[in-house]
Write a protein that holds these residues in place. Sequence first.
Motif, PDB file in Angstrom:
ATOM      1  N   ALA A  62     -61.519 -12.639  65.103  1.00 42.94           N
ATOM      2  CA  ALA A  62     -61.045 -13.907  65.671  1.00 42.94           C
ATOM      3  C   ALA A  62     -61.120 -15.029  64.624  1.00 42.94           C
ATOM      4  O   ALA A  62     -60.217 -15.876  64.531  1.00 42.94           O
ATOM      5  N   GLU A  63     -62.202 -15.019  63.840  1.00 44.08           N
ATOM      6  CA  GLU A  63     -62.383 -16.050  62.812  1.00 44.08           C
ATOM      7  C   GLU A  63     -61.279 -15.932  61.742  1.00 44.08           C
ATOM      8  O   GLU A  63     -60.723 -16.940  61.302  1.00 44.08           O
ATOM      9  N   LYS A  69     -62.561 -26.053  66.606  1.00 42.34           N
ATOM     10  CA  LYS A  69     -62.810 -24.939  67.543  1.00 42.34           C
ATOM     11  C   LYS A  69     -63.088 -25.474  68.948  1.00 42.34           C
ATOM     12  O   LYS A  69     -62.636 -24.899  69.939  1.00 42.34           O
ATOM     13  N   GLN A  70     -63.831 -26.587  69.004  1.00 41.48           N
ATOM     14  CA  GLN A  70     -64.124 -27.175  70.327  1.00 41.48           C
ATOM     15  C   GLN A  70     -62.845 -27.634  71.013  1.00 41.48           C
ATOM     16  O   GLN A  70     -62.676 -27.483  72.214  1.00 41.48           O
ATOM     17  N   LYS A 121     -65.815 -27.072  63.264  1.00 39.58           N
ATOM     18  CA  LYS A 121     -66.470 -26.981  64.575  1.00 39.58           C
ATOM     19  C   LYS A 121     -65.686 -27.806  65.604  1.00 39.58           C
ATOM     20  O   LYS A 121     -65.409 -27.336  66.722  1.00 39.58           O
ATOM     21  N   MET A 127     -60.008 -26.363  70.754  1.00 39.18           N
ATOM     22  CA  MET A 127     -59.212 -25.216  71.204  1.00 39.18           C
ATOM     23  C   MET A 127     -59.770 -24.558  72.452  1.00 39.18           C
ATOM     24  O   MET A 127     -59.065 -23.826  73.137  1.00 39.18           O
ATOM     25  N   ASN A 128     -61.059 -24.771  72.720  1.00 39.37           N
ATOM     26  CA  ASN A 128     -61.662 -24.109  73.880  1.00 39.37           C
ATOM     27  C   ASN A 128     -61.581 -24.940  75.156  1.00 39.37           C
ATOM     28  O   ASN A 128     -61.429 -26.108  75.119  1.00 39.37           O
ATOM     29  N   GLU A 178     -48.822 -20.218  68.818  1.00 40.21           N
ATOM     30  CA  GLU A 178     -50.251 -20.533  68.668  1.00 40.21           C
ATOM     31  C   GLU A 178     -50.497 -21.501  67.510  1.00 40.21           C
ATOM     32  O   GLU A 178     -51.298 -22.418  67.615  1.00 40.21           O
ATOM     33  N   SER A 224     -65.629 -10.841  66.636  1.00 40.45           N
ATOM     34  CA  SER A 224     -65.764 -12.271  66.310  1.00 40.45           C
ATOM     35  C   SER A 224     -65.262 -12.535  64.884  1.00 40.45           C
ATOM     36  O   SER A 224     -64.681 -13.579  64.596  1.00 40.45           O
ATOM     37  N   LEU A 249     -58.065 -17.281  63.165  1.00 43.24           N
ATOM     38  CA  LEU A 249     -58.067 -18.748  63.230  1.00 43.24           C
ATOM     39  C   LEU A 249     -57.832 -19.354  61.843  1.00 43.24           C
ATOM     40  O   LEU A 249     -57.010 -20.257  61.678  1.00 43.24           O
TER      41      LEU A 249
END
Lengths: 237, 179
Positions: free
Chosen positions: A36-37, B175-176, B172, B178-179, B119, A33, A40
Amino acid sequence: MMDKDQLITKFLTQSLSKEEQLRFDALLLEDPSFKAEVKLLEDLNKVAEAEDDVMAREMVAGFEAEHHGKKMASIWWVAASLALVVSITYFATRQGAPDTQILYTENFEPYRNVVHPITRTTQQKDLKTQAFAHYEKGEYREALELFEKLYETTNTPHFLFYKANALLQLNRPREAIVALQAHLKTKDTLTQKSHWYLAMAYLKLDDVVNAKKSLERVVAQNKYNVKKANVLLKTLD
Amino acid sequence: MDLTQLEHLKSDDRLKLKALYNNYRGAFLNFGKSLGADDSLILDVYQEAFLALRKKAIQGKLENMQGSLKSYLFGIGKYMLFDALKRESKTIAMENPLHVVNEAVEGIEIEPSSELTKEQRLLRTFFVKLGKKCQLVLTLFYYRGLTIEEIVEQTEYGNANTVKAQKSRCLKTLKQMMN
């Protein structure tokens, strides 16, 4: 011990110490994790850089465009110089009074386009894109015409705000005041900025009383250009 | 290097940046002309050199640099001008006396930024959708490397907690998306 977020932030700014680097490398191997962070945020860093590049490029192109605008306007210089002589004579006779025109020049800058980013990838050539493209290039006459049309057809308040900015740039402060007062009756994200531009318009008209009133509202709102408004208020007193 | 100038170069303050840009524009035009370039090429190069300099400043690569901002800017510009003139096949002979005049300015090569990956391009579309406020906070924190306190100083956020909350919320949301 430093938390993982701080570790990643230091990694991104290339400021990890040797020990931190060891811990960072270990976490990268052990903790999926964390990995991954990091990925990103590294990507986010790159994306933010790309967007920042576009913004800076447009801004610099705008600086350059202003020079070419100035060249076109050079025939007006003789007239402007004459006007300056007249105004210097006028202000020289008003000892101690602040020169509102100088204050205006030092403080007025058309508000940047924050509602419709024009990027090199913007393909659509709709009215809004055209309007803001003119605005960003410093072509205020063309921008003004389109902002007027856009406001008439959509009733979106921020077009009033940009219309006023274009009018100020075109040295039409009275009309700018009308547009700004109309804008102040609406509620959009830019209305907190309208008092500042209203102050600019009054300064341009040499109306110190109303300029001060608007600046006091800027201070009272405590949102936008508060420091600048305080400095100006002191100068005008 | 003049630290105030460096701060202005890194800032988003349009007026400060414009003042810096205009400060060296005339001198660079003369400099470029002495190398035999025409005005439009010189001005294109000047914009590129100014942008490259700003990026170096943001990335913290100018802090310990010896010499003035101007000499660095002209160094980048000189390299770019030579490169552009070479591409236009306007070869500049080494014995060109105009070249000698500008020997004092050392050319500085700037590496171009790498292209975004697939990406990253996708992430960019989400980033743009976040809106200006989120973009600003994330850019200042992650790209510019500003601390939370520095963000409070440079923006209209009232205090550190608001900035922290805004940053977490934006991340946050990203990230949301992207999911």
